[in-house]
Design a protein around this motif. Structure first.
Motif, PDB file in Angstrom:
ATOM      1  N   LYS A   1       0.824  -1.209   0.000  1.00 35.68           N
ATOM      2  CA  LYS A   1       0.000   0.000   0.000  1.00 35.68           C
ATOM      3  C   LYS A   1       0.859   1.260   0.000  1.00 35.68           C
ATOM      4  N   VAL A   2       1.858   1.289   0.889  1.00 36.74           N
ATOM      5  CA  VAL A   2       2.733   2.456   0.975  1.00 36.74           C
ATOM      6  C   VAL A   2       3.531   2.616  -0.314  1.00 36.74           C
ATOM      7  N   GLY A   3       4.063   1.494  -0.818  1.00 32.61           N
ATOM      8  CA  GLY A   3       4.841   1.551  -2.056  1.00 32.61           C
ATOM      9  C   GLY A   3       4.009   1.997  -3.238  1.00 32.61           C
ATOM     10  N   ARG A   4       2.766   1.508  -3.329  1.00 31.69           N
ATOM     11  CA  ARG A   4       1.891   1.890  -4.441  1.00 31.69           C
ATOM     12  C   ARG A   4       1.540   3.373  -4.381  1.00 31.69           C
ATOM     13  N   LEU A   5       1.249   3.849  -3.190  1.00 27.52           N
ATOM     14  CA  LEU A   5       0.893   5.261  -3.031  1.00 27.52           C
ATOM     15  C   LEU A   5       2.055   6.172  -3.426  1.00 27.52           C
ATOM     16  N   LEU A   6       3.253   5.852  -2.946  1.00 28.31           N
ATOM     17  CA  LEU A   6       4.420   6.682  -3.253  1.00 28.31           C
ATOM     18  C   LEU A   6       4.797   6.598  -4.726  1.00 28.31           C
ATOM     19  N   SER A   7       4.673   5.405  -5.297  1.00 24.00           N
ATOM     20  CA  SER A   7       4.996   5.238  -6.726  1.00 24.00           C
ATOM     21  C   SER A   7       4.062   6.068  -7.593  1.00 24.00           C
ATOM     22  N   LEU A   8       2.764   6.030  -7.284  1.00 25.62           N
ATOM     23  CA  LEU A   8       1.800   6.791  -8.060  1.00 25.62           C
ATOM     24  C   LEU A   8       1.989   8.289  -7.886  1.00 25.62           C
ATOM     25  N   LEU A   9       2.339   8.694  -6.670  1.00 22.92           N
ATOM     26  CA  LEU A   9       2.600  10.114  -6.405  1.00 22.92           C
ATOM     27  C   LEU A   9       3.715  10.626  -7.314  1.00 22.92           C
ATOM     28  N   LEU A  10       4.836   9.929  -7.311  1.00 19.14           N
ATOM     29  CA  LEU A  10       5.987  10.346  -8.114  1.00 19.14           C
ATOM     30  C   LEU A  10       5.704  10.218  -9.603  1.00 19.14           C
ATOM     31  N   LEU A  11       5.044   9.129 -10.006  1.00 18.12           N
ATOM     32  CA  LEU A  11       4.745   8.903 -11.417  1.00 18.12           C
ATOM     33  C   LEU A  11       3.809   9.982 -11.964  1.00 18.12           C
ATOM     34  N   ALA A  12       2.764  10.320 -11.208  1.00 19.37           N
ATOM     35  CA  ALA A  12       1.807  11.332 -11.655  1.00 19.37           C
ATOM     36  C   ALA A  12       2.494  12.677 -11.838  1.00 19.37           C
ATOM     37  N   TYR A  13       3.375  13.012 -10.920  1.00 18.02           N
ATOM     38  CA  TYR A  13       4.076  14.298 -11.005  1.00 18.02           C
ATOM     39  C   TYR A  13       4.993  14.345 -12.222  1.00 18.02           C
ATOM     40  N   VAL A  14       5.749  13.281 -12.441  1.00 19.63           N
ATOM     41  CA  VAL A  14       6.693  13.251 -13.563  1.00 19.63           C
ATOM     42  C   VAL A  14       5.959  13.242 -14.900  1.00 19.63           C
ATOM     43  N   VAL A  15       4.918  12.406 -15.015  1.00 15.21           N
ATOM     44  CA  VAL A  15       4.171  12.321 -16.271  1.00 15.21           C
ATOM     45  C   VAL A  15       3.517  13.657 -16.608  1.00 15.21           C
ATOM     46  N   SER A  16       3.021  14.351 -15.599  1.00 20.44           N
ATOM     47  CA  SER A  16       2.320  15.612 -15.833  1.00 20.44           C
ATOM     48  C   SER A  16       3.258  16.744 -16.216  1.00 20.44           C
ATOM     49  N   PHE A  17       4.425  16.796 -15.587  1.00 20.21           N
ATOM     50  CA  PHE A  17       5.277  17.971 -15.743  1.00 20.21           C
ATOM     51  C   PHE A  17       6.540  17.758 -16.574  1.00 20.21           C
ATOM     52  N   LEU A  18       6.976  16.505 -16.735  1.00 23.53           N
ATOM     53  CA  LEU A  18       8.215  16.278 -17.486  1.00 23.53           C
ATOM     54  C   LEU A  18       8.154  16.791 -18.921  1.00 23.53           C
ATOM     55  N   PRO A  19       7.084  16.512 -19.708  1.00 20.89           N
ATOM     56  CA  PRO A  19       7.052  17.032 -21.084  1.00 20.89           C
ATOM     57  C   PRO A  19       7.153  18.558 -21.141  1.00 20.89           C
ATOM     58  N   TYR A  20       6.402  19.235 -20.280  1.00 20.08           N
ATOM     59  CA  TYR A  20       6.420  20.704 -20.257  1.00 20.08           C
ATOM     60  C   TYR A  20       7.795  21.237 -19.876  1.00 20.08           C
TER      61      TYR A  20
END
Length: 307
Positions: free
Chosen positions: A209-228
């Protein structure tokens, strides 16, 4: 081919922004309500989530303006300036709050017997206020460095090509609002996962649960802002020296601005629909609403019985 692809995406602006607004606004309203209820119960992470929801909502309310502009309607320089300032402040504040959440989880998991005062609601509230003040001050300094509140020219009256002064501000933004937060969140994620794997007191399900939450947190941030951020980095490096890059990067830049909206959509999903405490609060609220409507329906039936 790449330029043609981005041009087609650019033409879909109104529909994309409309979809993001339809999903993001109610999602962040729900996130704000749930986080507020959890905060009242003494959950310190909920304090950061309240502020994150407010930041995402502020960004979300600018979307109708961008929709109107994408349809070809001039919205006025003053309004456009205000919307752009809100958008960029949301970038800064959101990044700072995500770092706070990562650091809080890092201290809670890696050093569970220490730093209790940091994981208190009062401390989280003071830290959140400090993040808002710090990020807004940094943004004001950057705008002042550019000469005035001209951050909106990238979206409203785009400077073509980017000047060297604008490039310096862009590089500063990329560093402070993306590279530093990504480094902090990645470090915290790595240390937390290493601590969870070494721990024998935490059950395997809790680790997941903790690993999934942290992974999604980081993934969502990178996917949203990395291209820009990548396009901004390319613009800052290439445009002041070569004008031919201006038109090549214009459509990718405008498209990747739209992708940043993904973060305001994903945040409420991650923090309200995956977090167990948030899900429990949502279920409790749903049951209250259902009981209220059932009671109201029962009263109406008693007032107007079938003959």
């Amino acid at each position: 081919i790449i330029t043609s692809f981005f041009n087609r995406l650019h033409q879909m602006y109104p529909a994309v922004y409309s979809l993001f607004f339809i999903v993001s606004f109610p999602g962040n309203c729900l996130s704000l309500y749930v986080a507020w209820m959890l905060m009242k119960k003494g959950n310190n992470i909920a304090v950061y989530l309240v502020n994150l929801s407010i930041s995402d909502l502020l960004y979300t309310v600018t979307l109708p303006i961008w929709i109107v502009q994408a349809c070809g309607t001039h919205i006025g320089d003053g309004l456009c300036n205000l919307m752009a300032v809100i958008m960029y402040n949301s970038f800064f504040v959101g990044s700072g709050l995500l770092c706070c959440i990562s650091v809080d989880r890092y201290l809670a998991v890696v050093y569970p017997l220490h730093f209790d005062w940091i994981r208190q609601v009062r401390t989280a509230a003071l830290v959140s206020i400090a993040v808002w003040i710090l990020e807004i001050v940094i943004h004001i300094i950057l705008l002042d460095h550019m000469g005035a509140l001209q951050a909106s020219k990238y979206l409203c009256n785009q400077q073509i090509p980017m000047t060297q002064e604008d490039a310096t501000v862009a590089l500063t933004r990329v560093t402070l609002s993306f590279l530093v937060p990504v480094f902090i969140m990645t470090f915290c994620y790595h240390q937390i996962m290493r601590s969870l794997l070494q721990s024998t007191s935490i059950q395997a399900e809790e680790r997941r649960k903790v690993g999934r939450l942290l992974s999604l947190l980081l993934l969502a941030y990178v996917v949203s802002f990395l291209p820009y951020q990548l396009v901004m980095l390319l613009r800052a490096i290439l445009e002041p020296e070569a004008c031919n890059w201006t038109m090549r990067l214009r459509s990718p830049f405008l498209v990747t601005v739209a992708t940043t909206t993904l973060n305001s959509m994903l945040d409420p999903i991650i923090y309200c629909l995956i977090n167990e405490s948030a899900k429990a609060e949502i279920q409790k609220t749903t049951q209250k609403i259902r009981r209220h409507f059932m009671k109201r329906k029962s009263c109406e039936n008693s007032e107007f019985p079938n003959k």
